[in-house]
Design a protein around this motif. Structure first.
Motif, PDB file in Angstrom:
ATOM      1  N   TYR A 131       3.551  -5.077  10.918  1.00 54.97           N
ATOM      2  CA  TYR A 131       3.104  -6.098   9.959  1.00 54.97           C
ATOM      3  C   TYR A 131       2.646  -5.390   8.692  1.00 54.97           C
ATOM      4  CZ  TYR A 131       0.431 -10.068   8.058  1.00 54.97           C
ATOM      5  OH  TYR A 131      -0.052 -11.086   7.259  1.00 54.97           O
ATOM      6  N   VAL A 132       2.903  -6.004   7.540  1.00 57.85           N
ATOM      7  CA  VAL A 132       2.440  -5.476   6.251  1.00 57.85           C
ATOM      8  C   VAL A 132       1.625  -6.568   5.564  1.00 57.85           C
ATOM      9  CG1 VAL A 132       3.123  -4.573   3.991  1.00 57.85           C
ATOM     10  CG2 VAL A 132       4.419  -3.935   6.037  1.00 57.85           C
ATOM     11  N   VAL A 133       0.392  -6.237   5.203  1.00 57.84           N
ATOM     12  CA  VAL A 133      -0.498  -7.198   4.554  1.00 57.84           C
ATOM     13  C   VAL A 133      -0.022  -7.438   3.124  1.00 57.84           C
ATOM     14  CG1 VAL A 133      -2.860  -7.608   3.752  1.00 57.84           C
ATOM     15  CG2 VAL A 133      -2.463  -6.516   5.975  1.00 57.84           C
ATOM     16  N   PRO A 134       0.140  -8.701   2.745  1.00 61.91           N
ATOM     17  CA  PRO A 134       0.550  -9.002   1.362  1.00 61.91           C
ATOM     18  C   PRO A 134      -0.432  -8.414   0.347  1.00 61.91           C
ATOM     19  CG  PRO A 134       0.728 -10.961   2.745  1.00 61.91           C
ATOM     20  CD  PRO A 134       0.022  -9.927   3.558  1.00 61.91           C
ATOM     21  N   GLY A 135       0.106  -7.789  -0.702  1.00 64.99           N
ATOM     22  CA  GLY A 135      -0.724  -7.240  -1.766  1.00 64.99           C
ATOM     23  C   GLY A 135      -1.437  -5.951  -1.420  1.00 64.99           C
ATOM     24  N   SER A 136      -1.080  -5.329  -0.310  1.00 67.19           N
ATOM     25  CA  SER A 136      -1.755  -4.106   0.146  1.00 67.19           C
ATOM     26  C   SER A 136      -1.043  -2.875  -0.399  1.00 67.19           C
ATOM     27  CB  SER A 136      -1.755  -4.071   1.670  1.00 67.19           C
ATOM     28  OG  SER A 136      -0.422  -3.928   2.162  1.00 67.19           O
ATOM     29  N   PRO A 137      -1.669  -1.686  -0.276  1.00 64.95           N
ATOM     30  CA  PRO A 137      -0.976  -0.453  -0.682  1.00 64.95           C
ATOM     31  C   PRO A 137       0.366  -0.267   0.019  1.00 64.95           C
ATOM     32  CG  PRO A 137      -3.310  -0.011  -0.373  1.00 64.95           C
ATOM     33  CD  PRO A 137      -3.083  -1.421   0.095  1.00 64.95           C
ATOM     34  N   ALA A 138       0.460  -0.648   1.281  1.00 64.45           N
ATOM     35  CA  ALA A 138       1.725  -0.496   1.998  1.00 64.45           C
ATOM     36  C   ALA A 138       2.814  -1.363   1.389  1.00 64.45           C
ATOM     37  CB  ALA A 138       1.532  -0.844   3.475  1.00 64.45           C
ATOM     38  N   GLN A 139       2.489  -2.609   1.063  1.00 62.57           N
ATOM     39  CA  GLN A 139       3.495  -3.472   0.458  1.00 62.57           C
ATOM     40  C   GLN A 139       3.888  -2.963  -0.928  1.00 62.57           C
ATOM     41  OE1 GLN A 139       2.596  -7.396  -1.219  1.00 62.57           O
ATOM     42  NE2 GLN A 139       4.137  -8.270   0.162  1.00 62.57           N
ATOM     43  N   GLU A 140       2.906  -2.508  -1.693  1.00 55.74           N
ATOM     44  CA  GLU A 140       3.203  -2.003  -3.033  1.00 55.74           C
ATOM     45  C   GLU A 140       4.084  -0.759  -2.987  1.00 55.74           C
ATOM     46  OE1 GLU A 140      -0.720  -1.513  -4.508  1.00 55.74           O
ATOM     47  OE2 GLU A 140      -1.064  -3.678  -4.748  1.00 55.74           O
ATOM     48  N   ALA A 141       4.011  -0.011  -1.883  1.00 50.73           N
ATOM     49  CA  ALA A 141       4.863   1.175  -1.729  1.00 50.73           C
ATOM     50  C   ALA A 141       6.240   0.818  -1.191  1.00 50.73           C
ATOM     51  CB  ALA A 141       4.184   2.179  -0.799  1.00 50.73           C
ATOM     52  N   GLY A 142       6.496  -0.472  -0.960  1.00 51.12           N
ATOM     53  CA  GLY A 142       7.812  -0.903  -0.503  1.00 51.12           C
ATOM     54  C   GLY A 142       8.026  -0.808   0.991  1.00 51.12           C
ATOM     55  N   ILE A 143       6.964  -0.608   1.751  1.00 51.09           N
ATOM     56  CA  ILE A 143       7.087  -0.506   3.210  1.00 51.09           C
ATOM     57  C   ILE A 143       7.324  -1.894   3.786  1.00 51.09           C
ATOM     58  CG2 ILE A 143       5.867   0.124   5.339  1.00 51.09           C
ATOM     59  CD1 ILE A 143       4.375   2.231   3.618  1.00 51.09           C
ATOM     60  N   ARG A 144       8.217  -1.968   4.769  1.00 51.44           N
ATOM     61  CA  ARG A 144       8.603  -3.253   5.343  1.00 51.44           C
ATOM     62  C   ARG A 144       8.405  -3.259   6.857  1.00 51.44           C
ATOM     63  NH1 ARG A 144      14.637  -3.765   2.718  1.00 51.44           N
ATOM     64  NH2 ARG A 144      14.067  -3.514   0.500  1.00 51.44           N
ATOM     65  N   ARG A 145       8.279  -4.452   7.375  1.00 53.97           N
ATOM     66  CA  ARG A 145       8.232  -4.598   8.823  1.00 53.97           C
ATOM     67  C   ARG A 145       9.546  -4.070   9.418  1.00 53.97           C
ATOM     68  NH1 ARG A 145       6.643  -9.817  12.539  1.00 53.97           N
ATOM     69  NH2 ARG A 145       7.508  -8.994  14.475  1.00 53.97           N
ATOM     70  N   GLY A 146       9.443  -3.330  10.504  1.00 56.52           N
ATOM     71  CA  GLY A 146      10.610  -2.760  11.161  1.00 56.52           C
ATOM     72  C   GLY A 146      10.897  -1.333  10.762  1.00 56.52           C
ATOM     73  N   ASP A 147      10.266  -0.826   9.681  1.00 54.03           N
ATOM     74  CA  ASP A 147      10.430   0.583   9.319  1.00 54.03           C
ATOM     75  C   ASP A 147       9.868   1.460  10.439  1.00 54.03           C
ATOM     76  OD1 ASP A 147      11.509  -0.171   6.908  1.00 54.03           O
ATOM     77  OD2 ASP A 147       9.735   0.312   5.708  1.00 54.03           O
ATOM     78  N   GLN A 148      10.536   2.575  10.691  1.00 52.87           N
ATOM     79  CA  GLN A 148      10.040   3.522  11.681  1.00 52.87           C
ATOM     80  C   GLN A 148       9.220   4.591  10.976  1.00 52.87           C
ATOM     81  OE1 GLN A 148      12.990   5.421  14.180  1.00 52.87           O
ATOM     82  NE2 GLN A 148      11.603   7.108  14.693  1.00 52.87           N
ATOM     83  N   LEU A 149       8.000   4.826  11.463  1.00 52.54           N
ATOM     84  CA  LEU A 149       7.156   5.868  10.892  1.00 52.54           C
ATOM     85  C   LEU A 149       7.498   7.202  11.539  1.00 52.54           C
ATOM     86  CD1 LEU A 149       4.762   6.583   9.021  1.00 52.54           C
ATOM     87  CD2 LEU A 149       3.279   6.296  11.027  1.00 52.54           C
ATOM     88  N   LEU A 150       7.969   8.146  10.739  1.00 50.00           N
ATOM     89  CA  LEU A 150       8.310   9.475  11.245  1.00 50.00           C
ATOM     90  C   LEU A 150       7.135  10.437  11.135  1.00 50.00           C
ATOM     91  CD1 LEU A 150      11.867   9.882   9.664  1.00 50.00           C
ATOM     92  CD2 LEU A 150      11.289   9.083  11.964  1.00 50.00           C
ATOM     93  N   LYS A 151       6.321  10.232  10.085  1.00 42.53           N
ATOM     94  CA  LYS A 151       5.204  11.156   9.865  1.00 42.53           C
ATOM     95  C   LYS A 151       4.180  10.502   8.954  1.00 42.53           C
ATOM     96  CE  LYS A 151       4.725  16.161   9.435  1.00 42.53           C
ATOM     97  NZ  LYS A 151       5.402  17.415   9.032  1.00 42.53           N
ATOM     98  N   ALA A 152       2.892  10.725   9.238  1.00 42.53           N
ATOM     99  CA  ALA A 152       1.802  10.279   8.364  1.00 42.53           C
ATOM    100  C   ALA A 152       0.955  11.502   8.056  1.00 42.53           C
ATOM    101  CB  ALA A 152       0.967   9.205   9.029  1.00 42.53           C
ATOM    102  N   GLY A 153       1.057  12.028   6.846  1.00 40.23           N
ATOM    103  CA  GLY A 153       0.428  13.299   6.549  1.00 40.23           C
ATOM    104  C   GLY A 153       1.058  14.368   7.420  1.00 40.23           C
ATOM    105  N   ALA A 154       0.216  15.075   8.199  1.00 40.70           N
ATOM    106  CA  ALA A 154       0.728  16.111   9.092  1.00 40.70           C
ATOM    107  C   ALA A 154       0.989  15.592  10.499  1.00 40.70           C
ATOM    108  CB  ALA A 154      -0.278  17.266   9.150  1.00 40.70           C
ATOM    109  N   LEU A 155       0.706  14.315  10.751  1.00 41.80           N
ATOM    110  CA  LEU A 155       0.825  13.761  12.101  1.00 41.80           C
ATOM    111  C   LEU A 155       2.220  13.190  12.338  1.00 41.80           C
ATOM    112  CD1 LEU A 155      -2.582  11.888  12.498  1.00 41.80           C
ATOM    113  CD2 LEU A 155      -1.833  13.922  13.767  1.00 41.80           C
ATOM    114  N   PRO A 156       2.953  13.683  13.343  1.00 36.12           N
ATOM    115  CA  PRO A 156       4.248  13.080  13.675  1.00 36.12           C
ATOM    116  C   PRO A 156       4.067  11.643  14.167  1.00 36.12           C
ATOM    117  CG  PRO A 156       4.014  15.256  14.682  1.00 36.12           C
ATOM    118  CD  PRO A 156       2.668  14.876  14.164  1.00 36.12           C
TER     119      PRO A 156
END
Length: 430
Positions: free
Chosen positions: A363-388
């Protein structure tokens, strides 16, 4: 009742929630409330008569209390510990088939959407061991025909059922969140008041504990509410806002998927309430989830309650559930004055729950940093910072997404076979 991360989720006849830093967990406590008349008295957990107390370790993973236990002295499994559940539940029927248990009864239950059906079986005389020192020789379990809950999506680790507090209810159940320890005391050999605990009266209904709280959604108006005390919920506070006019959401909220029923997601809001009082204790600026509950659920399932209190509230205390005397004992923990963190990315994750699972944006909150960065529901997260982006890192990544406002986090994502790099800058959403 079960709730998950910053998205509450629940699969039951009624519904419950859980947030992302506290994922909502709509567990089965209420799913199976209609089965209470079919479940006979059980022996409960016992330990050596020479001991006054015994300790049971748990993992506090993504705000769930996970207890490792053994069924029929053969099968090691992990269950969620849930004071909001009136019966213990095995969510994987293939495991009960492996144990070659017999089923005494088959039930068909209607889901929260009143359209889909859950199927469960009652099996009796299952031995449940929590440690080498604590065991229940003959317990009844409800076994789901299918894994409707899929807890590993929100814990990041395999979870196979729900452990009710009912088999422990002959003891004082002490929860120490900081030490990740559940301690059972013999009630005639331990006096909580002598150890600095304060007594709060509770009410028991269908093996579930309720207490009265004083809630101020906004500073200048308070209301007494009855809340379910629910360690199966990974949120601080959930309010059914249409059960009282003073429980309406505050002016600043974030739209949320509060719960997940069998037929789909239930929508609601996340905000902060000015104050929550229980007895002499006060918590301020508490993150709360607001759900509108329909009249059918109010009348048949709520038992006059206005919501529930979960682990992210309780973890500010040392807690003792005293079922024999119907008392909740509270003692401030070292983090009593700590605030209530909330996700600052607007991106809620879930695990696919497979042995080699991945993390997906749920889920992506409307108007949030994630939405502004173009992140969408269903995207697979490969890495967050140094964390796989692995299921076992789900809790750690959720904590990273709650870091202080202004922190930049580099994300690597996969969409339609294409790898993308995105930076998000965390900011306060509440």
């Amino acid at each position: 009742t079960i709730l998950w991360r910053n998205n509450p989720q629940r699969i039951c006849i009624t519904a419950r929630l859980q947030p992302r830093s506290s994922v909502f967990k709509l567990f089965s406590a209420s799913i199976f409330c209609c089965l209470a008349g079919f479940l006979p008295a059980q022996t409960g957990f016992v330990f050596s008569e020479h001991k006054s107390r015994v300790d049971i370790p748990f993992d506090f993973s993504n705000n769930f209390m996970l207890i490792h236990l053994r069924l029929n002295r053969l099968l090691p499994v992990t269950f969620l510990f849930d004071t909001g559940a009136e019966s213990s539940i095995l969510t994987r029927r293939e495991l009960s088939d492996f144990l070659q248990v017999s089923y005494a009864r088959r039930f068909q239950l209607q889901g929260a959407d009143l359209g889909d059906t859950l199927v469960a079986y009652l099996t009796r005389d299952v031995r449940v061991d929590l440690t080498d020192q604590v065991g229940a020789p003959s317990e009844d379990l409800l076994v789901l025909e299918e894994d409707y809950f899929r807890f590993e999506q929100y814990t990041g680790v395999p979870v196979y059922g729900i452990l009710s507090a009912v088999p422990m209810s002959g003891y004082l159940i002490e929860i120490n969140y900081a030490r990740q320890r559940l301690r059972l005391h013999r009630p005639d050999m331990y006096a909580p008041a002598a150890h600095g605990f304060t007594a709060i009266p509770i009410e028991m209904h269908r093996n579930k504990p309720y207490a009265v709280f004083n809630i101020a959604v906004v500073p200048d108006s308070t209301v007494l509410v009855k809340l379910l005390l629910d360690t199966g919920a990974t949120l601080p506070l959930l309010l059914f806002h249409n059960t009282h006019p003073l429980l309406l959401p505050p002016s600043h909220t974030v739209p949320s998927q509060i719960a997940m029923g069998i037929g789909g997601y239930l929508e609601g809001y996340t905000g902060r309430v000015a104050r929550v009082d229980i007895g002499a204790f006060t918590q301020e600026n508490v993150v709360a989830y607001f759900q509108e509950i329909d009249s059918l659920h109010r009348v048949e399932n709520l038992h006059g309650r206005h919501g529930l209190i979960g682990n992210l509230f309780f973890r500010h205390f040392k807690v003792i559930f005293d079922y024999p005397n119907q008392i909740l004992w509270l003692k401030p923990a070292k983090n009593y004055a700590d605030g209530y963190a909330f996700d600052r990315s607007g991106m809620y994750l879930m695990s696919t729950g497979e042995p080699d699972g991945v993390l997906l944006v749920q889920y992506v909150v409307p108007g949030s940093p994630a939405q502004e960065a173009g992140i969408r529901r269903g995207d697979q997260l490969l890495k967050a910072g140094a964390l796989p982006g692995k299921p076992e890192n789900l809790a750690a990544i959720n904590l990273k997404l709650q870091k202080k406002a202004g922190k930049k986090i580099r994300l690597r994502l996969l969409r339609d076979g294409q790898v993308m790099e995105q930076n998000i800058v965390l900011r306060n959403l509440l």
